[in-house]
Write a protein that holds these residues in place. Structure first.
Motif, mmCIF file in Angstrom:
data_model
loop_
_atom_site.group_PDB
_atom_site.id
_atom_site.type_symbol
_atom_site.label_atom_id
_atom_site.label_comp_id
_atom_site.label_asym_id
_atom_site.label_seq_id
_atom_site.Cartn_x
_atom_site.Cartn_y
_atom_site.Cartn_z
ATOM 1 N N PHE A 293 33.670 25.220 -12.633
ATOM 2 C CA PHE A 293 35.023 25.450 -12.142
ATOM 3 C C PHE A 293 35.931 24.224 -12.262
ATOM 4 C CE2 PHE A 293 32.395 28.021 -8.922
ATOM 5 C CZ PHE A 293 32.245 29.073 -9.809
ATOM 6 N N ASP A 294 35.445 23.066 -11.866
ATOM 7 C CA ASP A 294 36.310 21.901 -11.708
ATOM 8 C C ASP A 294 36.413 21.034 -12.950
ATOM 9 O OD1 ASP A 294 36.659 22.708 -9.072
ATOM 10 O OD2 ASP A 294 34.916 21.571 -8.390
ATOM 11 N N GLU A 295 35.520 21.213 -13.889
ATOM 12 C CA GLU A 295 35.529 20.377 -15.077
ATOM 13 C C GLU A 295 34.836 21.114 -16.206
ATOM 14 O OE1 GLU A 295 31.518 17.856 -13.895
ATOM 15 O OE2 GLU A 295 33.495 17.058 -13.384
ATOM 16 N N HIS A 379 35.356 31.003 -8.720
ATOM 17 C CA HIS A 379 36.060 29.766 -8.366
ATOM 18 C C HIS A 379 36.826 29.951 -7.066
ATOM 19 C CE1 HIS A 379 38.749 26.221 -9.937
ATOM 20 N NE2 HIS A 379 38.285 26.009 -8.718
ATOM 21 N N SER A 380 37.578 31.048 -6.969
ATOM 22 C CA SER A 380 38.365 31.284 -5.755
ATOM 23 C C SER A 380 37.467 31.509 -4.546
ATOM 24 C CB SER A 380 39.290 32.490 -5.954
ATOM 25 O OG SER A 380 38.552 33.685 -6.119
ATOM 26 N N ARG A 381 36.327 32.147 -4.751
ATOM 27 C CA ARG A 381 35.426 32.399 -3.626
ATOM 28 C C ARG A 381 34.710 31.115 -3.203
ATOM 29 N NH1 ARG A 381 33.035 38.484 -5.127
ATOM 30 N NH2 ARG A 381 35.089 39.485 -5.042
ATOM 31 N N SER A 402 29.725 20.422 -5.561
ATOM 32 C CA SER A 402 29.263 21.358 -6.577
ATOM 33 C C SER A 402 30.431 21.793 -7.430
ATOM 34 C CB SER A 402 28.598 22.579 -5.931
ATOM 35 O OG SER A 402 28.173 23.497 -6.908
ATOM 36 N N ALA A 403 30.278 21.680 -8.749
ATOM 37 C CA ALA A 403 31.370 22.010 -9.666
ATOM 38 C C ALA A 403 31.304 23.441 -10.163
ATOM 39 C CB ALA A 403 31.345 21.056 -10.857
ATOM 40 N N GLY A 404 30.344 24.225 -9.698
ATOM 41 C CA GLY A 404 30.256 25.597 -10.175
ATOM 42 C C GLY A 404 29.078 26.326 -9.570
ATOM 43 N N GLY A 405 28.728 27.446 -10.198
ATOM 44 C CA GLY A 405 27.575 28.209 -9.751
ATOM 45 C C GLY A 405 27.936 29.393 -8.877
ATOM 46 N N LEU A 406 26.886 30.057 -8.377
ATOM 47 C CA LEU A 406 27.036 31.234 -7.531
ATOM 48 C C LEU A 406 26.734 30.947 -6.068
ATOM 49 C CD1 LEU A 406 25.242 33.932 -9.742
ATOM 50 C CD2 LEU A 406 27.563 33.058 -9.915
ATOM 51 N N GLN A 407 26.323 29.713 -5.763
ATOM 52 C CA GLN A 407 25.978 29.362 -4.391
ATOM 53 C C GLN A 407 26.366 27.913 -4.125
ATOM 54 O OE1 GLN A 407 23.081 30.761 -6.260
ATOM 55 N NE2 GLN A 407 22.958 28.828 -7.366
ATOM 56 N N LEU A 408 26.450 27.597 -2.856
ATOM 57 C CA LEU A 408 26.843 26.254 -2.424
ATOM 58 C C LEU A 408 25.805 25.767 -1.420
ATOM 59 C CD1 LEU A 408 29.151 24.090 -2.524
ATOM 60 C CD2 LEU A 408 30.103 25.221 -0.522
ATOM 61 N N THR A 409 25.245 24.595 -1.659
ATOM 62 C CA THR A 409 24.225 24.049 -0.766
ATOM 63 C C THR A 409 24.869 23.217 0.329
ATOM 64 O OG1 THR A 409 22.613 24.005 -2.555
ATOM 65 C CG2 THR A 409 22.150 22.634 -0.640
ATOM 66 N N VAL A 410 24.430 23.440 1.561
ATOM 67 C CA VAL A 410 24.922 22.675 2.698
ATOM 68 C C VAL A 410 23.743 22.058 3.418
ATOM 69 C CG1 VAL A 410 26.970 24.120 3.007
ATOM 70 C CG2 VAL A 410 24.868 24.696 4.240
ATOM 71 N N THR A 411 23.932 20.851 3.934
ATOM 72 C CA THR A 411 22.890 20.213 4.740
ATOM 73 C C THR A 411 23.174 20.480 6.209
ATOM 74 O OG1 THR A 411 24.124 18.125 4.763
ATOM 75 C CG2 THR A 411 22.476 18.424 3.035
ATOM 76 N N LEU A 412 22.111 20.612 6.975
ATOM 77 C CA LEU A 412 22.212 20.886 8.401
ATOM 78 C C LEU A 412 22.167 19.565 9.147
ATOM 79 C CD1 LEU A 412 22.234 23.116 10.608
ATOM 80 C CD2 LEU A 412 19.727 23.091 10.496
ATOM 81 N N ASN A 413 23.246 19.258 9.868
ATOM 82 C CA ASN A 413 23.362 17.961 10.529
ATOM 83 C C ASN A 413 22.466 17.828 11.748
ATOM 84 O OD1 ASN A 413 25.310 17.327 8.618
ATOM 85 N ND2 ASN A 413 26.985 18.078 9.891
ATOM 86 N N GLN A 414 22.157 18.929 12.400
ATOM 87 C CA GLN A 414 21.260 18.899 13.553
ATOM 88 C C GLN A 414 20.687 20.287 13.760
ATOM 89 O OE1 GLN A 414 23.006 18.994 17.578
ATOM 90 N NE2 GLN A 414 24.996 18.662 16.586
#
Length: 477
Positions: A293-295, A379-381, A402-414
């Motif tokens: 999406f971004d590049e 991209h919009s989603r 993340s510059a693309g893909g179908l999912q976004l990884t998040v880390t759990l802070n606690q």
């Protein structure tokens, strides 16, 4: 149906033929093999199949009708009248099966089960509601008319030739891959590709290197082959080579799974040189190459050198739809014939008709148009999910770039990842866990949030549910 009745009929003993046929039909109805509303063969056909006179069959049908088992309609046929719930068979204790050591390793992975319908936030599911169903249907009818019975026979283990050509053309133009149609192999999935490569190259105890964290399906395929898997650390440029050598190295250079970062050009060249020196094979999984999406996406690792020891693979499950069960692999020329023979042993070939339809879909330009639309949609989603994360979930979750893909990884802070995942499931959310993607003792907690199959409204509602859950369980955040 008649074959089953024939078997039951010959098991009956005692009495005349009409009585034996009556017992056969009663047994089939009471056991649930003939169900309410099911049509029976005509008396003429059943008499022919069972080598009985038609008079005998007519008499048996009449008797069972008088007993309430059957109902006959002139001009329509004979139907089962009663609705019987078959008895539940008694479950006897079964001895535990003795699996091989390799079988136990496969079972220990827990398997892989994707949800049949996308739920928030199941990862890896494409948007199927926006698929061009009408175009696909028209092409399917066209292909069936053109191929006729030829689409119903056995196929080439390497794949349908027009599809191999269409994939080669697409990869050369879109990903810079250096290949001819003869180097393309069509498979049912990227997982099958990994299993084939493991079967061909690995003996028990051979070393395979994988990214840490990394795709569990690759680890499962190599563990099932008896390999020793070693985890490679990651830095800002991608996977870092280990000391020593390996038979195979599994990489996701275009879009690392699960972080989404891209491997630098310098690190790609380092890997190519390493593989040449070690005479090892690099497996490049281009699982999200179409959705940046971004590049502008970097060219495929395979494209950087004319003669390289790179095996590139990808799938149509994300770009078209999962149930299509078609994937592709680009092989160095020397590997094509051996892998074709190995594939013929594993499952023969992929279904011919879906391959032919997919080939036409690519050749007529619909595939490129569909990808352009999906790229804009995803991209919009992705941006909507990022907005929700940054405004409402920031105290608890940190998104990885993340510059693309179908999912976004998040880390759990606690908080406890496993417990929160279970609570989220009870609230209707699917949160694929991040920590199981690590093989060592040091693991990062978090989730892989699929967004591609969710509308903006569905993303907002899912984030609202997750925010309320985290606020309730982690009030001090």
């Amino acid at each position: 149906m008649t074959h089953s009745l024939l078997s039951l009929f010959h098991q009956q003993t005692g009495g005349g033929r009409r009585a034996r046929l009556c017992r056969t039909l009663r047994q089939a109805i009471v056991s649930g093999h003939l169900r309410h509303g099911q049509r029976l063969p005509s008396s003429r056909q059943l008499a022919l199949d069972l080598a009985l006179s038609r008079v005998t069959v007519e008499a048996a049908y009449a008797q069972l009708e008088s007993e309430g088992y059957l109902q006959r309609h002139a001009g329509r046929g004979t139907f089962v009248l009663i609705d019987v719930v078959p008895p539940t068979p008694a479950r006897l204790p079964q001895p535990a099966p003795a699996f091989s050591r390799r079988g136990q390793q496969v079972l220990a992975t827990g398997g892989c089960q994707d949800p049949p319908f996308p739920h928030a936030f199941a990862a890896g599911s494409p948007e199927l509601r926006a698929f061009p169903h009408g175009q696909w249907q028209r092409i399917s009818h066209q292909v069936q008319r053109t191929l006729g019975s030829r689409a119903m026979g056995y196929g080439d283990p390497l794949g349908y030739a027009p599809l191999r050509q269409a994939v080669a053309d697409y990869l050369a133009l879109a990903r810079g891959v250096r290949c001819s149609a003869e180097q393309i192999v069509i498979l049912t999935s990227s997982q099958q590709a990994l299993q084939l490569l493991a079967m061909l190259f690995l003996d028990s105890g051979d070393s395979v290197w994988l990214e840490e964290p990394g795709y569990p399906g690759a680890r499962n395929a190599f563990v099932a082959a008896g390999a020793t898997c070693r985890a490679m650390p990651l830095d800002s440029e991608g996977a870092v080579p280990l000391e020593g050598s390996a038979k195979l190295v599994y990489l996701t250079p275009g879009h690392h799974y699960p972080s989404g970062t891209a491997m630098s050009l310098a690190r790609r060249l380092q890997w190519l040189n390493w593989a040449q020196q070690q005479q090892s094979w690099l497996i490049e999984d281009d699982y999200n190459g179409e959705f940046h999406f971004d590049e502008r996406p970097a060219p495929a690792l395979q494209s950087l050198r004319v003669e390289s020891r790179v095996i590139c693979l990808g799938t149509f499950s994300k770009t078209l739809f999962p149930s299509l069960r078609l994937a592709w692999m680009v092989l160095p020329t020397a590997l094509v014939a051996p892998l074709g023979r190995a594939r013929s042993v594993m499952d023969g070939h992929s279904a011919l008709l879906p391959q032919a339809v997919t080939a036409e879909f690519l050749q007529q330009g619909y595939f490129a148009s569909h990808l352009r639309l999906m790229r804009q949609l995803y991209h919009s989603r992705r941006d909507r999910l990022l907005q929700e994360l940054n405004t409402r979930l920031q105290p608890w979750l940190t998104p990885m770039p993340s510059a693309g893909g179908l999912q976004l990884t998040v880390t759990l802070n606690q908080g406890d990842e496993a417990r929160l995942t279970q609570l989220a499931q009870e609230s209707g959310l699917v949160l694929p866990r991040l920590s199981p993607l690590y093989s060592g003792s040091v693991r990062q907690s978090g989730w892989i949030l699929g967004f591609a199959a969710l509308t903006p409204g569905e993303i907002t509602r899912a984030c609202d549910t997750l925010a309320k859950l985290l606020a309730r369980v982690l009030p001090s955040a």
